[in-house]
Structure formats: structure tokens, C-alpha cells
Write an enzyme that holds these catalytic residues in place. Structure first.
Site, PDB file in Angstrom:
ATOM      1  N   SER A  92       0.722  -1.096   0.067  1.00 27.20           N
ATOM      2  CA  SER A  92       0.278   0.181   0.011  1.00 27.20           C
ATOM      3  C   SER A  92       1.025   1.033  -0.051  1.00 27.20           C
ATOM      4  CB  SER A  92      -0.916   0.078   1.359  1.00 27.20           C
ATOM      5  OG  SER A  92      -1.706   1.174   1.437  1.00 27.20           O
ATOM      6  N   TYR A 121      -1.541  -0.939  10.886  1.00 29.81           N
ATOM      7  CA  TYR A 121      -1.919  -1.366   9.579  1.00 29.81           C
ATOM      8  C   TYR A 121      -0.649  -0.413   8.893  1.00 29.81           C
ATOM      9  CZ  TYR A 121      -3.300  -1.066   4.549  1.00 29.81           C
ATOM     10  OH  TYR A 121      -3.659  -1.143   3.346  1.00 29.81           O
TER      11      TYR A 121
END
Length: 256
Positions: A138, A151
Site C-alpha cells: 500500500s 496497518y
């Protein structure tokens, strides 16, 4: 025919990547928790592309799940040429407020399963001198993420791990690439809580477009694949800012 294993294949980017590898002529091994959805996808891919599609339902957040998966492959005499580590999830909220179990499961899926599965399958690729690994990370990897601290940290790990592993494997014939998308039209927004932010919905790319960029980049042996000019611009801009500034900015954007 080459065989590609995709984790998190029941929906979103993983599902779209499975379609692309199958359309390219690869047999596929579909891995996720939801067996019924995997079976429907497998049936579609078999009928459309005349390839073999094997379903292995596994919850990668559980200890020993990765080893169970590899044992299941051995029992079926499946040799994996390409590994797509796509499974992962996030959670919006302050670290001290979010469930300890959910955050531990996040580390298990996003980091531990990805790392162990790669380690268990990679030696065979090196021995054969072909194949590779596509990790799905990501753009969150490029800065700290207050209110999604775990995360963002897991994706920073995936970025660093992929880059290091790529250099280790130079000259072996085994490719390693990273797909680093930004907001994407998948279930991630609702599941993580990020979907409530207007900026997330406004910037979200279709999962099929993200997967196509990742597939093409992997086939071309690119190192880091960031789909979408907005995402590439953001990653470039972050590099010009001090880290204290980016973490404060992200904290305000993701205020809870």
C-alpha cells in the site's frame, strides 16, 4: 502450465488478479477464508479459460495456517511458480482502543503469513530458476499512520521486505515485485472503517484497474508498482516532507 497461488482471492484486488493470471494461461490456486466464494470463482475461471483452479480455504490469521496450506499443496502435488501475497486487512482507530486480538490478527495476516509462505515456497522457485512473488502492499507504507498505526506499520514492512528480497534474488531468475495501491473500490473501506471518509471514496480506483497495473508490472519485472497518478504524486510528495509533518497530516485526515 505455470501455477499461481493467490491469497485473499475471494474478493477485491485478489479476485481480479486471479482472473488476470487465469486469462494469461496460468493454473491458479485460490486461497481465502470463504470457501463458497472461492468455489464460484474457480468454476468461472475453469469454464472461461480452460485452466485448472484449485480451492484451498484457509484463515491465515491462525497459527499454523501457512504450514497447513503448504501441506495441502504437497498432498495435491501442486508446484507453485508464482506467489501473490494479497491477503490483508486494516482497522481504523486508536491503538489503545482497538481490539488486541484484531490487531494481532492483522500482523499475522499482513506480515507473518506473507513472510512464512514466501519462505516456504521460494526455495523451489530458486531451484527451478523461474517464477516469482508479487506482494500487495500500500502507499500507506511510505509514512506513519496515526489512528491506523499497526496497518501502516505492516505495509512498511512489506515494502522493505520486498525491496530487500528483490536484491537477494538478483540473477536467480526469480522476480519479486510490490504492488502498492492507494484507496481502492474493495471491501477494505467498509471493513477497516476508512470508507466513512469522503477522501477515500473520491480517490478510490476500481479494483480491476489496480490489479491490471499490478499484473502488467509483475510480468514486466518492475520493482514497485504504484497505480494511478494521484497515488504516485502523493508518494513523491511525501519524500519531500519531514516525517513529523506527514504523521501529523495523516493523523488529522484520519481523525477518530
Amino acid at each position: 502450465m505455470p501455477t499461481t497461488l493467490i491469497t485473499g482471492a475471494s474478493s477485491g484486488i485478489g479476485l481480479e488478479l486471479a482472473k488476470l493470471f487465469a486469462a494469461g494461461g496460468d493454473d491458479v490456486v485460490l486461497v481465502a477464508r470463504r470457501e463458497d466464494e472461492l468455489e464460484r470463482l474457480a468454476d468461472d475461471l475453469r469454464s472461461q479459460h480452460k485452466i485448472k483452479a484449485t480451492v484451498v480455504p484457509v484463515d491465515l490469521s491462525q497459527p499454523g495456517a501457512t504450514d497447513d496450506l503448504v501441506n495441502a499443496l504437497a498432498e495435491r502435488d501442486l508446484v507453485i511458480d508464482h506467489l501473490v501475497n494479497n491477503a490483508g486487512f486494516g482497522a481504523l482507530g486508536k491503538f489503545a482502543d482497538l481490539s488486541a486480538d484484531r490487531q494481532t490478527s492483522m500482523v499475522m495476516v499482513n506480515i507473518v503469513a506473507l513472510t512464512r509462505l514466501t519462505r516456504l515456497l521460494l526455495p523451489g522457485m530458486i531451484e527451478r530458476g523461474r517464477g516469482g512473488v508479487l506482494n500487495v502492499g500500500s502507499i500507506a507504507a511510505y509514512q506513519a499512520g496515526p489512528n491506523m498505526s499497526v496497518y501502516y506499520a505492516t505495509k512498511a514492512y512489506v515494502l522493505s521486505f520486498t525491496e530487500g528480497l528483490r536484491e537477494e534474488l538478483a540473477g536467480t531468475g526469480v522476480n519479486v515485485s510490490l504492488l502498492a495501491p492507494g484507496p481502492t473500490e474493495t471491501g477494505f473501506g467498509d471493513d477497516s472503517g476508512m470508507g466513512k471518509f469522503d477522501f477515500f471514496a473520491a480517490a478510490a480506483m476500481p479494483a480491476a484497474a489496480v490489479a491490471k497495473a499490478g499484473y502488467d508490472g509483475y510480468q514486466n519485472k518492475e520493482d514497485i508498482i504504484i497505480p494511478g497518478w494521484r497515488n504516485r504524486l502523493m508518494v513523491t510528495g511525501v519524500g519531500f516532507l519531514p516525517r513529523f509533518a506527514t504523521r501529523k497530516l495523516v493523523g488529522k485526515i484520519q481523525k477518530v
